[in-house]
Enzyme design. Structure first.
Site, mmCIF file in Angstrom:
data_model
loop_
_atom_site.group_PDB
_atom_site.id
_atom_site.type_symbol
_atom_site.label_atom_id
_atom_site.label_comp_id
_atom_site.label_asym_id
_atom_site.label_seq_id
_atom_site.Cartn_x
_atom_site.Cartn_y
_atom_site.Cartn_z
ATOM 1 N N GLY A 166 -2.927 148.101 4.775
ATOM 2 C CA GLY A 166 -2.395 148.916 5.855
ATOM 3 C C GLY A 166 -3.327 149.035 7.041
ATOM 4 O O GLY A 166 -2.882 149.274 8.167
ATOM 5 N N GLU A 184 -3.135 142.400 -1.853
ATOM 6 C CA GLU A 184 -1.940 142.932 -2.511
ATOM 7 C C GLU A 184 -1.504 142.188 -3.768
ATOM 8 O O GLU A 184 -0.958 142.803 -4.690
ATOM 9 C CB GLU A 184 -0.773 142.965 -1.513
ATOM 10 C CG GLU A 184 -0.875 144.033 -0.446
ATOM 11 C CD GLU A 184 -1.771 143.635 0.720
ATOM 12 O OE1 GLU A 184 -1.969 144.469 1.621
ATOM 13 O OE2 GLU A 184 -2.274 142.493 0.734
ATOM 14 N N GLY A 193 -3.029 151.343 2.795
ATOM 15 C CA GLY A 193 -2.178 152.498 2.562
ATOM 16 C C GLY A 193 -2.581 153.185 1.272
ATOM 17 O O GLY A 193 -3.152 152.559 0.371
#
Length: 385
Positions: free
Chosen positions: A124, A147, A75
């Site tokens: 994502g 992440e 993302g």
């Protein structure tokens, strides 16, 4: 909605290309300079297209791929941080709410989705592909959930699909951000097939001309072009027993300690890389990530996404920790790669704070993620990994 019919690739949206075929649609993520990082605009368009094609009896299957050297690098979190600074944390929550709802649509989709993972698949990008029925890796594939290095946690339903990998390999991948190649993706189940990139044009041609939604027929076609890849000798997957021994432990502190002890006797590079990755990651992120994956083992994909939305709202709000904003600064914006985590040590992150990430957000306007009702689904639409 814009018209969906054409015989050639066309520009419905500069960021999502659509190729119409007699029995299928090919959706192409089209931000190559940004490694196809998902913007809110892309997520909204994919959401619209997938829902429209699910109702279209002429569309039997969907192919999803990326333009350039990435399938999708994740993302666009840099844009999310910018929006939060310019508006408020709820703009970030809106981005993730839309993305997680798309993930749920893909996970419960009634028609086969074939994702061509010929390049980078991270964050994502995993959410856009792992929930689909078929996931085709190549020699160019690079998978990671990085992440924890950003002060975030593996989201997009990762607590569902990582927790279902063999043994505790999902904890290893999710906590360390380890990069996997196409062969490793196939071995652990993240990919359903491995096809050399040179054969992809032939595979795609065969798929788009198939007048069927039968998963068995689609799988048989992909099998025709598939190969059994070589798993490199230094792959961490060869040490799954050691990974299970370490990453099955109850706390991040215990996992790190066990890895350090094993690293003394092991010559494989991945041990020291894993240890260093854990030491560099946000302590708070590591702890909430481990708890999230453990809870995901006992939850359905919808439950995982609803819980992850709670967690990401706490992260966006920034009351419990500002590590996400610091991580984005250090890794994506200033790029000094030297984030100052707070707290800076694992033992300073209390169980009480970790538990708060899994609770409802204390805000009068906040609402739980409301996933769309999905009824009368075939069995294969509910269990794909």
């Amino acid at each position: 909605m814009a018209p969906l019919a054409s015989s050639k690739p066309h520009l419905l949206d500069p960021q999502v290309l659509v190729e119409d075929n007699p029995f299928s649609r090919t959706l192409i993520l089209n931000r190559p300079k940004q490694l196809n990082a998902l913007s809110y605009q892309m997520i909204s368009r994919l959401f619209e297209l997938f829902l429209a094609y699910e109702k279209d009896p002429n569309v039997k299957l969907l192919l999803l791929k990326g333009n350039g050297r990435a399938f999708c690098a994740g993302g666009d979190v840099a844009a999310v941080v910018r929006d939060i600074r310019e508006v408020n944390w709820k703009s970030g929550a809106e981005f993730f709410g839309k993305e997680f709802t798309l993930n749920y649509i893909l996970a419960t989709y009634t028609k086969p989705q074939v994702s061509i993972l010929d390049g980078i698949v991270m964050g994502g990008g995993a959410g856009a592909s792992m929930h689909g029925r078929f996931r085709v890796a190549t020699e160019n594939s690079v998978f990671a959930m990085p992440e924890t290095a950003l002060g975030l946690f593996p989201d997009v339903g990762a607590s569902y699909f990582l927790s279902r990998l063999p043994g505790f390999f999902g904890e290893y991948v999710g906590l360390t951000g380890a990069r996997l190649d196409g062969a490793e993706m196939l071995m652990c189940g993240l990919a359903t097939h491995f096809v050399p990139s040179a054969k992809l044009p032939l595979l795609e041609e065969a798929l788009v001309n198939l007048d069927s939604s039968d998963p068995a027929m689609i799988s048989a076609i992909i099998d025709e072009y598939s190969e059994r890849p070589y798993l490199k000798g230094k792959s961490a997957y060869h040490q799954l027993d050691v990974i299970d021994k370490c990453f099955s432990l109850r706390t991040v502190e215990a996992i790190l300690s066990a890895l350090e002890k094993e690293a003394v006797n092991m010559k494989e590079d991945w041990f020291s890389t894993a240890v260093q990755s854990l030491k560099k990651a946000s302590p708070t992120s590591l702890k909430i990530s481990l708890k999230s994956i453990r809870e995901g083992r006992l939850q359905g994909v919808g439950q995982c996404l609803v819980r992850e939305y709670r967690m990401v709202c706490h992260v966006m709000q920034g009351k419990l920790s500002k590590d996400f904003f610091e991580g984005c600064r250090a890794i994506l914006l200033d790029k000094d790669k030297n984030p100052k985590w707070e707290p800076s040590q694992l033992d300073l992150v209390s169980d009480t704070v970790v538990e708060e990430y899994f609770s409802k957000v204390d805000d009068e306007e906040w609402e739980e993620l409301k996933l769309p009702a999905r009824f009368n689904l075939p069995g294969h639409a509910m269990a794909k990994l």
